[in-house]
Design an enzyme around this catalytic site. Structure first.
Site, PDB file in Angstrom:
ATOM      1  N   ASP A  97       0.838  -1.199   0.000  1.00  0.00           N
ATOM      2  CA  ASP A  97       0.000   0.000   0.000  1.00  0.00           C
ATOM      3  C   ASP A  97       0.871   1.246   0.000  1.00  0.00           C
ATOM      4  O   ASP A  97       1.700   1.425   0.893  1.00  0.00           O
ATOM      5  CB  ASP A  97      -0.889   0.016   1.243  1.00  0.00           C
ATOM      6  CG  ASP A  97      -1.893  -1.115   1.220  1.00  0.00           C
ATOM      7  OD1 ASP A  97      -2.366  -1.452   0.125  1.00  0.00           O
ATOM      8  OD2 ASP A  97      -2.187  -1.646   2.300  1.00  0.00           O
ATOM      9  N   TRP A 227     -18.093  12.399  43.040  1.00  0.00           N
ATOM     10  CA  TRP A 227     -17.496  11.775  44.210  1.00  0.00           C
ATOM     11  C   TRP A 227     -18.354  10.570  44.643  1.00  0.00           C
ATOM     12  O   TRP A 227     -19.576  10.660  44.697  1.00  0.00           O
ATOM     13  CB  TRP A 227     -17.375  12.795  45.358  1.00  0.00           C
ATOM     14  CG  TRP A 227     -16.850  12.115  46.585  1.00  0.00           C
ATOM     15  CD1 TRP A 227     -15.576  11.751  46.833  1.00  0.00           C
ATOM     16  CD2 TRP A 227     -17.636  11.669  47.690  1.00  0.00           C
ATOM     17  NE1 TRP A 227     -15.494  11.092  48.026  1.00  0.00           N
ATOM     18  CE2 TRP A 227     -16.744  11.037  48.577  1.00  0.00           C
ATOM     19  CE3 TRP A 227     -18.990  11.740  48.012  1.00  0.00           C
ATOM     20  CZ2 TRP A 227     -17.162  10.487  49.777  1.00  0.00           C
ATOM     21  CZ3 TRP A 227     -19.410  11.187  49.203  1.00  0.00           C
ATOM     22  CH2 TRP A 227     -18.499  10.568  50.068  1.00  0.00           C
ATOM     23  N   ASP A 396      -5.276   8.752  57.451  1.00  0.00           N
ATOM     24  CA  ASP A 396      -5.335  10.117  57.970  1.00  0.00           C
ATOM     25  C   ASP A 396      -5.355  10.136  59.511  1.00  0.00           C
ATOM     26  O   ASP A 396      -5.913   9.241  60.135  1.00  0.00           O
ATOM     27  CB  ASP A 396      -6.630  10.751  57.431  1.00  0.00           C
ATOM     28  CG  ASP A 396      -6.611  12.255  57.496  1.00  0.00           C
ATOM     29  OD1 ASP A 396      -5.703  12.813  58.111  1.00  0.00           O
ATOM     30  OD2 ASP A 396      -7.534  12.854  56.919  1.00  0.00           O
ATOM     31  N   ARG A 472     -13.752  20.859  52.183  1.00  0.00           N
ATOM     32  CA  ARG A 472     -13.412  19.985  53.307  1.00  0.00           C
ATOM     33  C   ARG A 472     -12.507  20.730  54.300  1.00  0.00           C
ATOM     34  O   ARG A 472     -11.526  20.191  54.778  1.00  0.00           O
ATOM     35  CB  ARG A 472     -12.735  18.703  52.825  1.00  0.00           C
ATOM     36  CG  ARG A 472     -12.912  17.542  53.782  1.00  0.00           C
ATOM     37  CD  ARG A 472     -11.928  16.420  53.513  1.00  0.00           C
ATOM     38  NE  ARG A 472     -12.185  15.298  54.391  1.00  0.00           N
ATOM     39  CZ  ARG A 472     -11.339  14.307  54.605  1.00  0.00           C
ATOM     40  NH1 ARG A 472     -10.187  14.275  53.998  1.00  0.00           N
ATOM     41  NH2 ARG A 472     -11.632  13.340  55.433  1.00  0.00           N
ATOM     42  N   LYS A 505       0.172   6.710  50.505  1.00  0.00           N
ATOM     43  CA  LYS A 505      -1.128   6.958  49.876  1.00  0.00           C
ATOM     44  C   LYS A 505      -1.238   8.470  49.731  1.00  0.00           C
ATOM     45  O   LYS A 505      -1.401   9.177  50.714  1.00  0.00           O
ATOM     46  CB  LYS A 505      -2.247   6.401  50.755  1.00  0.00           C
ATOM     47  CG  LYS A 505      -3.646   6.729  50.243  1.00  0.00           C
ATOM     48  CD  LYS A 505      -4.703   6.111  51.136  1.00  0.00           C
ATOM     49  CE  LYS A 505      -6.082   6.626  50.771  1.00  0.00           C
ATOM     50  NZ  LYS A 505      -7.123   6.099  51.649  1.00  0.00           N
ATOM     51  N   TRP A 506      -1.087   8.970  48.508  1.00  0.00           N
ATOM     52  CA  TRP A 506      -0.999  10.405  48.236  1.00  0.00           C
ATOM     53  C   TRP A 506      -2.402  10.892  47.896  1.00  0.00           C
ATOM     54  O   TRP A 506      -2.915  10.633  46.819  1.00  0.00           O
ATOM     55  CB  TRP A 506      -0.043  10.639  47.074  1.00  0.00           C
ATOM     56  CG  TRP A 506       0.274  12.054  46.754  1.00  0.00           C
ATOM     57  CD1 TRP A 506      -0.600  13.039  46.421  1.00  0.00           C
ATOM     58  CD2 TRP A 506       1.574  12.659  46.714  1.00  0.00           C
ATOM     59  NE1 TRP A 506       0.057  14.215  46.167  1.00  0.00           N
ATOM     60  CE2 TRP A 506       1.399  14.002  46.332  1.00  0.00           C
ATOM     61  CE3 TRP A 506       2.865  12.189  46.950  1.00  0.00           C
ATOM     62  CZ2 TRP A 506       2.473  14.890  46.187  1.00  0.00           C
ATOM     63  CZ3 TRP A 506       3.928  13.075  46.802  1.00  0.00           C
ATOM     64  CH2 TRP A 506       3.733  14.403  46.436  1.00  0.00           C
ATOM     65  N   ASP A 507      -2.986  11.624  48.842  1.00  0.00           N
ATOM     66  CA  ASP A 507      -4.389  12.027  48.682  1.00  0.00           C
ATOM     67  C   ASP A 507      -4.497  13.480  48.225  1.00  0.00           C
ATOM     68  O   ASP A 507      -3.522  14.255  48.312  1.00  0.00           O
ATOM     69  CB  ASP A 507      -5.122  11.824  50.017  1.00  0.00           C
ATOM     70  CG  ASP A 507      -6.576  11.434  49.814  1.00  0.00           C
ATOM     71  OD1 ASP A 507      -7.143  11.755  48.757  1.00  0.00           O
ATOM     72  OD2 ASP A 507      -7.144  10.806  50.734  1.00  0.00           O
ATOM     73  N   ASN A 509      -7.909  16.115  48.298  1.00  0.00           N
ATOM     74  CA  ASN A 509      -9.330  16.046  48.611  1.00  0.00           C
ATOM     75  C   ASN A 509     -10.188  17.246  48.249  1.00  0.00           C
ATOM     76  O   ASN A 509     -11.251  17.436  48.839  1.00  0.00           O
ATOM     77  CB  ASN A 509      -9.498  15.732  50.102  1.00  0.00           C
ATOM     78  CG  ASN A 509      -9.434  14.228  50.350  1.00  0.00           C
ATOM     79  OD1 ASN A 509     -10.137  13.462  49.706  1.00  0.00           O
ATOM     80  ND2 ASN A 509      -8.570  13.805  51.259  1.00  0.00           N
ATOM     81  N   ASP A 577     -14.133   6.387  46.714  1.00  0.00           N
ATOM     82  CA  ASP A 577     -14.359   6.230  48.161  1.00  0.00           C
ATOM     83  C   ASP A 577     -15.556   5.333  48.432  1.00  0.00           C
ATOM     84  O   ASP A 577     -15.776   4.902  49.558  1.00  0.00           O
ATOM     85  CB  ASP A 577     -14.606   7.598  48.800  1.00  0.00           C
ATOM     86  CG  ASP A 577     -13.310   8.302  49.158  1.00  0.00           C
ATOM     87  OD1 ASP A 577     -12.235   7.701  48.972  1.00  0.00           O
ATOM     88  OD2 ASP A 577     -13.359   9.459  49.624  1.00  0.00           O
TER      89      ASP A 577
HETATM   90  C1  GLA Z   1      -9.971  10.596  51.239  1.00  0.00           C
HETATM   91  C2  GLA Z   1      -9.639   9.179  50.845  1.00  0.00           C
HETATM   92  C3  GLA Z   1     -10.045   8.240  51.933  1.00  0.00           C
HETATM   93  C4  GLA Z   1      -9.367   8.625  53.221  1.00  0.00           C
HETATM   94  C5  GLA Z   1      -9.694  10.059  53.588  1.00  0.00           C
HETATM   95  C6  GLA Z   1      -8.885  10.508  54.772  1.00  0.00           C
HETATM   96  O1  GLA Z   1     -11.304  10.793  51.173  1.00  0.00           O
HETATM   97  O2  GLA Z   1     -10.251   8.840  49.639  1.00  0.00           O
HETATM   98  O3  GLA Z   1      -9.720   6.913  51.582  1.00  0.00           O
HETATM   99  O4  GLA Z   1      -7.989   8.474  53.076  1.00  0.00           O
HETATM  100  O5  GLA Z   1      -9.439  10.941  52.510  1.00  0.00           O
HETATM  101  O6  GLA Z   1      -9.154  11.808  55.151  1.00  0.00           O
END
Ligand code: GLA
Length: 784
Positions: A97, A227, A396, A472, A505-507, A509, A577
């Site tokens: 082609d 959420w 947390d 929050r 666990k890097w959050d 929110n 969550d």
């Molecule tokens: C977020 C996370 C949860 C938990 C809370 C703690 O909502 O998704 O799993 O870690 O924060 O404040």
């Protein structure tokens, strides 16, 4: 026939056949038979050989670039106006082609000039452009016209770089393409270079445009959510006009996820049909425009969100766009997902192409919320260890004055009341129990009630003299600021230096509000959308380089930051969550359209579920969580008398296996569509590939071909065998262990193994699925 295929000229030469006309018919038939047998034997091997290579060729005469990778070909060329024109994107072409030299489209009328009707790979706003531009700039003299033309190119292995230049000004754009030989996925990015002597402002920039063959019968699939209700699959016909998928929130968001898939003719087939798909590797505000113009041209343009965008580029500076990945599958939407999954595992994840198998994880959040202390955590750790957990994570509440979500964020010292001797005693205890230790952090946030905010109120995103909206009870640190970047990197580095931490666990929110950056000149403040992300990625990159053993999860109040950008630095993601096992089934289904189940954390939690008070059996919860990487965050009640749960070895009667089983492996297993979902649960939903240790490949759709051996590969890695007999505890490999987090396994009854319950569990799941509508019933959570 599309005009692209018409553009292909096939250089066939049938003289050879005519020459052989004298050969007898019988010997011809025999020869044909021999060839057919040979081809039959060799074809799979040849297919494999093709599927792992990529090549980029340039035809000097026609000015056509041809990219071949795996089962895909992508062809572009330079037309007589020096525009970079898309010529083909689809099923891999044969070497026979060839493409004629491209020519721009003449335009359809004075209202639709050529620049709009010619399919360009990257087009700037100028010269009468009405379709979505890839680049729009303003010069200090007021000129806003930019017309890019091809200047030069380089080919370096699997990389193609095209340099474009404005017709009069020293503004250059480098279009970068990289082909993945295993999946045929292309990675595109653009670099805008200001080689003039004055600054210019980029008001809109994309990584590039993907042009589909002209047509009207396209359907778009995309993911939406909120959420605790993420990963809903939506389907709609592509109509004239534009669909914008986007986030204006400063981060990826879950309202739309930066992924798309487009098929043709409305085929619901998981295994066949054309699908073009793509995903943006960007964790900041983003947009994708899916546009069908009045000439039935469909194009997908994506990059940072142009809303509130403005990036001032000083002389000599350049700006690199995020990566936009896209691929083509001839094997339906299932094939498209499998290609993406494979690509994520082999090219995106930090340990690609050998990402580590996720350990079984316990997390304290739903058991204790903020009430963490050394004594309570030690008790939980003992219980977790007793049921086979491999990683113990304190969530947390461990730092600063963090008793509720109203205070403490930003103060990353260990709370001296909860942990009088620091984290070390708990970490030692966790290690002595044979588990590794993980910790929750939310580095980009600050509570107004914190020492950090009291000391540095100017460190948050804000407009001077305006309110600072909280989410929050917290504000966003402006990570674009060098001092904030330094603070965040330093506290994390110190935490990892001083403690034996295997996992973060890097959050994250909340989303952005009032995104001002008063410390810089007004004309530079909008750079925050880019600089923030660059700093986030660079912190993650540096931390990983300095602490290579540490693994990281991307969490954002659930699945609000899952994308191919953050996944380059994180080993796993938290999809939602909402841990209700029933809601999770659909979410996990949606998730696996775009992302590999191997990175999808899925926990077994207490019942009734906190999010919607639904009561589900432990068996049901396990079956649901087994789709991803099993975790646990309940209060670990029950007598835990059954330490190991196991599965029967996969037999040829695969039809009786539930839908959940296959998604442990690389590919998500999905059912064709919602209406067929229940049926498919009964029948056979599996369309995923099983990668076996011996590298053979088969589909679970054809049960006949399933081997009886008990060796499997999950996420591209070897699984060990697991016993089919109830009672035996030997030979538990990684999957065996991941199945071992049977927290409240005592609920199942003493010494009962999941294996023996399997048919029963399956029927229960089925019954439940049939009784309930697939709706979301989440209530508001306690802590919001
Ligand atoms: C977020 C996370 C949860 C938990 C809370 C703690 O909502 O998704 O799993 O870690 O924060 O404040």
């Amino acid at each position: 026939m599309s005009d692209w295929t018409r553009a292909i000229t096939r250089g066939r030469n049938d003289n050879a056949l005519r020459c052989k006309a004298t050969v007898s018919e019988a010997s011809l038939r025999l020869t044909a038979l021999v060839w057919m047998v040979l081809i039959g034997l060799l074809a799979p091997g040849l297919g494999l050989a093709q599927s792992n290579e990529s090549s980029i060729r340039f035809d000097k005469e026609t000015h056509v670039f041809r990219i071949d990778a795996a089962a895909m070909s992508y062809v572009l060329g330079i037309n007589e106006k020096k525009q970079v024109q898309t010529l083909y994107w689809g099923k891999r072409l044969s070497m026979a082609d060839t493409f004629a030299a491209p020519h721009s489209d003449p335009g359809s009328s004075s209202f639709d000039p050529s620049i709009n009707t010619t399919r360009q790979e990257f087009v700037a706003w100028g010269g009468g452009l009405y379709v979505e531009p890839d680049l729009k700039v303003t010069f200090p003299d007021g000129n806003r016209d930019l017309v890019l033309q091809y200047a030069s190119h380089t080919i370096d292995g699997a990389r193609l770089t095209l340099l474009l230049k404005d017709i009069s000004r020293e503004v250059y754009v480098e279009l970068q393409y990289e082909a993945d030989g295993t999946t045929g996925i292309l990675r595109r990015s653009a670099q805008v270079q200001n080689r003039t002597t004055s600054p210019l402002t980029i008001e809109q920039v994309a990584s590039g445009t993907w042009n589909l063959p002209r047509g009207t019968n396209y359907r778009l699939r995309y993911l939406t959510g909120r959420w605790a209700g993420e990963w809903n699959l939506h389907e709609q016909w592509i109509q004239p006009g534009k669909t914008i998928l986007e986030s204006r929130r400063g981060s990826t968001g879950d309202q739309n996820n930066p992924w798309f898939a487009i098929d043709r003719n409305g085929s619901n087939d998981q295994d066949s049909g054309d699908v073009w798909f793509g995903a943006l590797g960007w964790s900041g505000s983003w947009q994708m425009s899916i546009e069908q113009d009045q000439l039935q041209q469909v194009r997908v343009t994506g990059g940072p969100n142009s809303f509130d965008f403005g990036y001032r580029l000083a002389p000599g500076e350049h700006m690199q766009t995020p990566y936009f990945y896209a691929g083509y599958s001839h094997d339906g939407i299932g094939g498209a997902s499998r290609l993406l999954h494979r690509f994520e595992l082999s090219s995106i994840l930090p340990h690609a192409p050998n990402p580590k198998l996720r350990p079984v994880l316990y997390n304290s959040w739903e058991a204790t919320e903020f009430k963490v202390d050394v004594a309570g955590q030690e008790v939980l750790a003992e219980k977790a260890a007793s049921i086979g957990v491999e990683r113990f994570v304190v969530d947390d509440g461990w730092f600063g004055q963090r008793a509720t979500d109203r205070a403490g964020l930003g103060d990353w010292y260990v709370n001296p009341v909860k942990f009088p001797h620091g984290l070390k005693p708990l970490i030692d205890k966790v290690h002595s129990l044979g588990m590794d230790f993980g910790l929750w952090v939310e580095p980009e946030m600050v509570n107004p009630d914190s020492d950090l905010y009291r000391k540095h109120p100017d460190w948050v995103l804000n407009f001077t003299g305006r309110p600072r909206s909280e989410g929050r009870n917290q504000l966003m640190l402006n990570l674009a600021r060098p001092d904030v970047r330094e603070y965040v990197y330093q506290f994390l580095d110190k935490l990892l230096n001083e403690n034996d931490i295997a996992f973060l666990k890097w959050d994250y929110n909340r989303n952005w509000s009032e995104p001002g950056w008063p410390a810089v000149a007004p004309e530079d403040q909008k750079k925050v959308y880019i600089t923030y992300m660059q700093n986030l990625y660079s912190i993650l990159e540096e931390l990983r380089a300095k602490h290579p053993a540490v693994e990281i999860e991307s969490c954002s109040g659930g699945g609000s930051r899952v994308d191919l950008g953050i996944m380059r630095y994180t080993d796993e993601v938290w999809p939602s969550d909402n841990t209700d096992a029933f809601d999770r089934l659909l979410m996990q289904d949606g998730f696996t359209y775009a992302y590999a189940p191997g990175v999808m954390m899925a926990w077994v939690t207490d019942s009734p579920t906190w999010v919607n008070q639904r009561t589900l059996s432990l068996e049901y919860r396990f079956l649901s969580s087994m789709q991803g990487s099993l975790g646990n965050r309940n209060s670990i009640g029950g007598s835990a008398s059954c330490h190991y749960v196991r599965l029967p070895a996969l037999q040829s009667d695969a039809l009786s296996l539930p839908a959940y089983l296959p998604s442990w492996i690389e590919a998500g297993c999905r059912v064709p569509d919602r209406s067929a979902r229940r049926q498919a649960l009964v029948r056979h939903p599996c369309r995923c590939e099983w990668h076996l240790l011996d590298a053979a490949r088969c589909r679970c759709g054809s049960a006949r071909r399933l081997p009886r051996r008990r060796l499997y590969v999950r996420d591209g890695r070897a699984l060990e065998r697991f016993s089919s007999g109830c009672g035996a505890t030997e030979a538990l490999g990684p999957v065996g262990r991941s199945m071992a987090a049977g927290a409240s396994c005592g609920d199942l009854g003493s010494a009962m193994c999941l294996a023996s319950w399997y048919p029963l569990l399956y029927r229960k799941v089925l019954k439940y699925s049939q009784q309930k509508a697939y709706g979301r019933t989440s209530t508001q959570p306690r802590w919001r």
